[in-house]
Design an enzyme around this catalytic site. Structure first.
Site, PDB file in Angstrom:
ATOM      1  N   GLU A 103       3.760   1.032 -26.922  1.00 20.09           N
ATOM      2  CA  GLU A 103       5.057   1.261 -26.263  1.00 20.09           C
ATOM      3  C   GLU A 103       5.185   2.670 -25.970  1.00 20.09           C
ATOM      4  O   GLU A 103       5.724   2.878 -24.901  1.00 20.09           O
ATOM      5  CB  GLU A 103       6.134   0.678 -27.019  1.00 20.09           C
TER       6      GLU A 103
ATOM      7  N   GLU B 291       4.500  -7.265 -33.155  1.00 25.38           N
ATOM      8  CA  GLU B 291       5.730  -7.485 -33.892  1.00 25.38           C
ATOM      9  C   GLU B 291       5.913  -9.032 -34.263  1.00 25.38           C
ATOM     10  O   GLU B 291       6.430  -9.076 -35.351  1.00 25.38           O
ATOM     11  CB  GLU B 291       6.838  -6.645 -33.180  1.00 25.38           C
TER      12      GLU B 291
ATOM     13  N   GLY C  87       5.306  -5.955 -28.567  1.00 22.13           N
ATOM     14  CA  GLY C  87       6.254  -7.258 -29.153  1.00 22.13           C
ATOM     15  C   GLY C  87       5.252  -8.413 -29.855  1.00 22.13           C
ATOM     16  O   GLY C  87       5.566  -9.079 -30.713  1.00 22.13           O
TER      17      GLY C  87
ATOM     18  N   ALA D  10       6.029  -7.269 -25.055  1.00 23.87           N
ATOM     19  CA  ALA D  10       7.525  -7.607 -24.362  1.00 23.87           C
ATOM     20  C   ALA D  10       6.804  -7.758 -22.816  1.00 23.87           C
ATOM     21  O   ALA D  10       6.042  -6.982 -22.823  1.00 23.87           O
ATOM     22  CB  ALA D  10       8.452  -6.918 -24.738  1.00 23.87           C
TER      23      ALA D  10
HETATM   24  N1  CAA Z   1       3.905  -7.748 -19.630  1.00 22.77           N
HETATM   25  C1  CAA Z   1       3.898  -8.268 -18.501  1.00 22.77           C
HETATM   26  N2  CAA Z   1       2.611  -8.532 -18.113  1.00 22.77           N
HETATM   27  C2  CAA Z   1       1.577  -8.497 -18.800  1.00 22.77           C
HETATM   28  C3  CAA Z   1       1.710  -7.605 -20.081  1.00 22.77           C
HETATM   29  C4  CAA Z   1       2.941  -7.427 -20.510  1.00 22.77           C
HETATM   30  N3  CAA Z   1       2.957  -6.687 -21.755  1.00 22.77           N
HETATM   31  N4  CAA Z   1       0.543  -7.569 -20.545  1.00 22.77           N
HETATM   32  C5  CAA Z   1      -0.489  -7.923 -19.561  1.00 22.77           C
HETATM   33  N5  CAA Z   1       0.179  -8.731 -18.744  1.00 22.77           N
HETATM   34  C6  CAA Z   1      -0.184  -9.063 -17.398  1.00 22.77           C
HETATM   35  C7  CAA Z   1      -1.015  -8.269 -16.270  1.00 22.77           C
HETATM   36  O1  CAA Z   1       0.097  -7.609 -15.790  1.00 22.77           O
HETATM   37  C8  CAA Z   1      -1.715  -8.997 -15.621  1.00 22.77           C
HETATM   38  O2  CAA Z   1      -0.986  -9.818 -14.652  1.00 22.77           O
HETATM   39  P1  CAA Z   1      -1.554  -9.633 -13.252  1.00 22.77           P
HETATM   40  O3  CAA Z   1      -2.782 -10.464 -12.937  1.00 22.77           O
HETATM   41  O4  CAA Z   1      -0.361 -10.413 -12.361  1.00 22.77           O
HETATM   42  O5  CAA Z   1      -1.679  -8.335 -12.828  1.00 22.77           O
HETATM   43  C9  CAA Z   1      -2.251 -10.245 -16.666  1.00 22.77           C
HETATM   44  O6  CAA Z   1      -1.329  -9.998 -17.779  1.00 22.77           O
HETATM   45  C10 CAA Z   1      -3.555  -9.790 -17.234  1.00 22.77           C
HETATM   46  O7  CAA Z   1      -3.576  -8.659 -17.898  1.00 22.77           O
HETATM   47  P2  CAA Z   1      -4.548  -7.411 -17.438  1.00 22.77           P
HETATM   48  O8  CAA Z   1      -5.388  -7.416 -15.920  1.00 22.77           O
HETATM   49  O9  CAA Z   1      -4.006  -6.038 -17.536  1.00 22.77           O
HETATM   50  O10 CAA Z   1      -5.795  -7.627 -18.459  1.00 22.77           O
HETATM   51  P3  CAA Z   1      -6.768  -6.754 -18.961  1.00 22.77           P
HETATM   52  O11 CAA Z   1      -7.699  -7.605 -19.854  1.00 22.77           O
HETATM   53  O12 CAA Z   1      -7.186  -5.562 -18.158  1.00 22.77           O
HETATM   54  O13 CAA Z   1      -5.956  -5.753 -20.279  1.00 22.77           O
HETATM   55  C11 CAA Z   1      -4.453  -5.242 -21.935  1.00 22.77           C
HETATM   56  C12 CAA Z   1      -5.413  -6.442 -21.139  1.00 22.77           C
HETATM   57  C13 CAA Z   1      -5.157  -4.389 -22.506  1.00 22.77           C
HETATM   58  C14 CAA Z   1      -3.577  -6.230 -23.120  1.00 22.77           C
HETATM   59  C15 CAA Z   1      -3.433  -4.880 -20.874  1.00 22.77           C
HETATM   60  O14 CAA Z   1      -2.899  -6.129 -20.149  1.00 22.77           O
HETATM   61  C16 CAA Z   1      -2.305  -4.326 -21.451  1.00 22.77           C
HETATM   62  O15 CAA Z   1      -2.357  -3.119 -21.676  1.00 22.77           O
HETATM   63  N6  CAA Z   1      -0.870  -4.957 -21.488  1.00 22.77           N
HETATM   64  C17 CAA Z   1       0.311  -4.248 -21.765  1.00 22.77           C
HETATM   65  C18 CAA Z   1       0.498  -3.935 -23.372  1.00 22.77           C
HETATM   66  C19 CAA Z   1       1.298  -3.392 -23.685  1.00 22.77           C
HETATM   67  O16 CAA Z   1       1.857  -2.254 -23.323  1.00 22.77           O
HETATM   68  N7  CAA Z   1       2.431  -3.897 -24.512  1.00 22.77           N
HETATM   69  C20 CAA Z   1       3.703  -3.399 -24.967  1.00 22.77           C
HETATM   70  C21 CAA Z   1       4.908  -3.703 -24.107  1.00 22.77           C
HETATM   71  S1  CAA Z   1       6.301  -3.324 -24.436  1.00 22.77           S
HETATM   72  C22 CAA Z   1       6.967  -3.766 -25.981  1.00 22.77           C
HETATM   73  O17 CAA Z   1       6.481  -4.820 -26.664  1.00 22.77           O
HETATM   74  C23 CAA Z   1       8.235  -3.676 -26.578  1.00 22.77           C
HETATM   75  C24 CAA Z   1       8.548  -3.948 -27.876  1.00 22.77           C
HETATM   76  O18 CAA Z   1       8.216  -3.645 -28.724  1.00 22.77           O
HETATM   77  C25 CAA Z   1       9.522  -5.242 -28.120  1.00 22.77           C
END
Ligand code: CAA
Length: 258
Positions: A132, A112, A109, A65
């Site tokens: 999360e 999911e 998400g 998400a």
């Molecule tokens: N939401 C918003 N933006 C996201 C994102 C997310 N879940 N995941 C990645 N992005 C964005 C980053 O912020 C980045 O944007 P900017 O260049 O503007 O900063 C871009 O995508 C590229 O990401 P990274 O630079 O972080 O890429 P990376 O290769 O270094 O890392 C990753 C990849 C490990 C997937 C890392 O992006 C990450 O950990 N993302 C978040 C994963 C996460 O926590 N997901 C759970 C979300 S909460 C949820 O999903 C709730 C639910 O159950 C409904």
């Protein structure tokens, strides 16, 4: 409706929906989820579509998400606004089969959403996770429920409590995905599977989806009864007559969805 965050293509009775927010690794924001739910409903209502494939990019199916969208929200915002509920319920109302073709990250998400599909075909680069907990929340679209049913309590607890990622090989071994293929072959494999399903009787296909999903909602005895009754009821279809006649005549069945 013109979409900005997904691409929808229909070819040979298969709809391919590509999540398309490359700069955010396909993070699921309101717009993307709304467009996806709308496109899936469109596929359900489009007679030409007989199977659906959802995919992302090579790097990410979806990284979860959208954290930027959620970060400033209050409890009242998400509870009263019922965050993610209408879209996920709309997705679950689709009666045609949906395959998730996952390459790269399927996190939070994203994992999911893949699990909301009927089965997952993964590339050998796929990484699944429910991170999360690192954000001070829990999964909100099935990560504690569908994942537990898919891979069991021990691994689901591990994934949800530690936030670790699971690679494609472990995901297949654990029962989360049905097949793992080299990254280059992912779309060929997923579209091939969709094509195979598209050739079946649509009535039977929808019955299979409903019956397998019923196993998650009921006792074994009730589930078996449901299965036997839908099995019986298919004898009222023309496709049952055609399917069995074709077997005996050693030819390919010509199903007419009746
Ligand atoms: N939401 C918003 N933006 C996201 C994102 C997310 N879940 N995941 C990645 N992005 C964005 C980053 O912020 C980045 O944007 P900017 O260049 O503007 O900063 C871009 O995508 C590229 O990401 P990274 O630079 O972080 O890429 P990376 O290769 O270094 O890392 C990753 C990849 C490990 C997937 C890392 O992006 C990450 O950990 N993302 C978040 C994963 C996460 O926590 N997901 C759970 C979300 S909460 C949820 O999903 C709730 C639910 O159950 C409904």
């Amino acid at each position: 409706m013109a979409y900005e965050t997904i691409i929808v293509e229909v070819e040979d009775h298969v709809a391919l929906i590509t999540l398309n927010r490359p700069n955010a690794l396909n993070a699921l924001n309101d717009q993307l989820l709304g467009e996806l739910a709308d496109a899936l409903t469109g596929c359900q209502n489009n007679e030409k579509v007989r199977c659906i494939v959802i995919t992302g990019s090579e790097k990410a199916f979806a990284a979860g998400a959208d954290i930027k969208m959620m970060s400033e929200k209050s409890f009242v915002d998400v509870f009263a606004g019922d965050l993610f509920t209408p879209e996920s319920e709309q997705i679950l109302r689709v009666r045609k089969p949906i395959i998730a073709a996952v390459s790269g990250y399927a996190l939070g998400g994203g994992c999911e959403l893949a699990m909301m599909c009927d089965f997952i075909i993964a590339s050998d680069t796929a990484k699944f996770g429910q991170p999360e907990i690192n954000l001070g929340v829990v999964a909100g679209l099935g990560g504690t429920q569908r994942l537990t049913r898919a891979i069991g309590k021990a691994k689901a607890m591990d994934m949800n409590l530690t936030g670790r990622f699971m690679d494609a090989e472990e995901a297949e071994r654990s029962g989360l995905v049905s097949r793992v293929v080299p990254a280059k072959k992912l779309m060929e494999e997923a579209m091939g599977a969709a094509q195979k399903i598209a050739e079946k009787s649509m009535i039977t296909v929808m019955v299979v989806k409903e019956a397998v999903n019923r196993s998650f909602e009921t006792t074994l005895r009730e589930g078996l009864l449901f299965e036997r009754r839908v099995f019986h009821s298919l004898f009222a279809s023309e496709d049952q007559k055609e399917g069995m006649a074709a077997f005996m005549e050693k030819r390919t069945p010509q199903f007419r969805d009746r």
